[in-house]
Design a protein around this motif. Structure first.
Motif, PDB file in Angstrom:
ATOM      1  N   ASP A  24      71.780 108.115  33.440  1.00 17.18           N
ATOM      2  CA  ASP A  24      72.930 107.448  32.834  1.00 17.18           C
ATOM      3  C   ASP A  24      73.125 106.024  33.350  1.00 17.18           C
ATOM      4  O   ASP A  24      74.123 105.377  33.050  1.00 17.18           O
ATOM      5  N   ARG A  67      72.136 113.428  23.371  1.00 15.67           N
ATOM      6  CA  ARG A  67      72.040 111.972  23.455  1.00 15.67           C
ATOM      7  C   ARG A  67      70.687 111.570  24.027  1.00 15.67           C
ATOM      8  O   ARG A  67      70.274 112.049  25.079  1.00 15.67           O
ATOM      9  N   ASP A  90      69.034 105.605  24.671  1.00 22.78           N
ATOM     10  CA  ASP A  90      70.276 104.979  24.227  1.00 22.78           C
ATOM     11  C   ASP A  90      71.149 104.563  25.410  1.00 22.78           C
ATOM     12  O   ASP A  90      71.816 103.528  25.369  1.00 22.78           O
ATOM     13  N   LYS A  91      71.156 105.381  26.441  1.00 19.96           N
ATOM     14  CA  LYS A  91      71.965 105.055  27.620  1.00 19.96           C
ATOM     15  C   LYS A  91      71.463 103.771  28.272  1.00 19.96           C
ATOM     16  O   LYS A  91      72.249 102.918  28.692  1.00 19.96           O
TER      17      LYS A  91
END
Length: 342
Positions: free
Chosen positions: A76, A122, A126-127
């Protein structure tokens, strides 16, 4: 009288003590402290600092201003944000996300799930891109998204330059999980197939992508014995370890020997020069065709008679001498690196 066994026990204790307190000598430089204290860090990140001890961990890793650092499997982005500030405006962070299959496979699965009304998990890419997109706060972050199986099959680690350090936290163990390395996702009729990745081969690719004397730091759960074996077998030397830095985790710092060859297989001349201003035929089959146009400024455009082949981005030579493309368009492949044997 002191016996030989007692002496050896004392020596062993001293070595263990030095090993486990290695971070005591690793002073936390002001840039790391500033990175931890930076206002752009999310509150959730800050709430984990007391347990994760990021300043002490990055001091152990030896991160310094001006370095080029890979945050390998950034999750993250907890460490990515801190690293960005720790290396400063003269440094650079490659947020390196290993992907299971081709980018379009990953995105196709997401798209199909959405059509079925299912919310897909997710994508870790994308993070990383979300942090890169915050250019005002993190202008020195470059996201790289590469197929995991390429790293061991082809010993490929697609970076445009050799780096000073690689850091990975709480993720290395995942590389041993079969499902983490699915070769073929459900795409164009192919079914998922899981396989073990050859971590020694992968670490050899990382070795080639690093400067002599560069550091490779792993923070993870477990005892670290297998990690030592896999990384030292690739040519790195164990430089320091600390099992008391973060509760329940080991910290290992390796180095690429300072006397290791700095040579890479990147071409010394410019084999692409003849193509500048022209286009090269890339593929043709069953009425389909595509072309690639390379430019001296390091950019490329790829296009063809199928809309999905329209791509653009930057190109470079990697340490293995492969011609690589870091895609900036289309959006569903942004950040992905594909390398080809020249």
């Amino acid at each position: 009288m002191i016996s030989r066994n007692m002496v050896m026990a004392f020596v062993g204790l001293s070595v263990a003590t030095l090993s486990n307190s290695a971070s005591a000598a690793d002073a936390i430089n002001p840039a790391i402290s500033a990175g931890v204290a930076h206002h752009a860090r999310p509150p959730f990140d800050r709430s984990r600092d007391s347990v994760r001890k990021p300043a002490e961990v990055l001091a152990f890793a030896g991160v310094k201003p001006g370095q080029i650092v890979v945050d390998f499997i950034p999750d993250d982005g907890y460490y990515t944000r801190i690293l960005s500030k720790a290396v400063g405006t003269k440094g650079k962070i490659y947020s390196f996300v290993p992907a299971a299959g081709y980018p379009q496979q990953e995105r196709a699965i997401e798209f199909n799930l959405i059509k079925k009304g299912v919310v897909p998990p997710r994508n870790p890419v994308d993070k990383a891109l979300a942090i890169q997109d915050t250019r005002s706060e993190y202008p020195n972050i470059v996201v790289v998204w590469e197929q995991l199986w390429q790293m061991d099959t082809n010993e490929q680690f697609g970076l445009p330059e050799q780096v000073d350090a690689l850091f990975t936290a709480n993720q290395y163990h995942n590389l041993r999980v079969k499902d983490f390395n699915i070769l073929n996702s459900t795409f164009r009729g192919r079914q998922p197939r899981a396989t073990n990745i050859d971590l020694v081969a992968m670490n050899k690719a990382i070795f080639a992508a690093m400067k002599p004397g560069a550091t490779y730091t792993v923070l993870d759960a477990g005892d670290g014995a297998m990690t030592k074996t896999e990384i030292t077998a690739a040519g790195f030397q164990l430089d320091a370890e600390n099992n008391n830095l973060v509760v329940g985790q080991y910290a290992l710092r390796f180095k690429k020997p300072a006397n290791a060859s700095a040579a890479t297989k990147r071409p010394k001349t410019d084999p692409m020069g003849e193509f500048y201003g022209n286009t090269t035929h890339n593929a043709a089959a069953k009425g389909r065709a595509r072309w690639v146009s390379y430019h001296k400024d390091g950019t490329f455009q790829e296009y063809g008679n199928e809309p999905t082949w329209e791509q653009q981005g930057i190109w470079f030579w990697d340490a293995a001498g492969r011609n690589c493309m870091l895609k900036e368009y289309p959006a569903n492949e942004r950040g992905s690196v594909i390398c080809h044997d020249a």
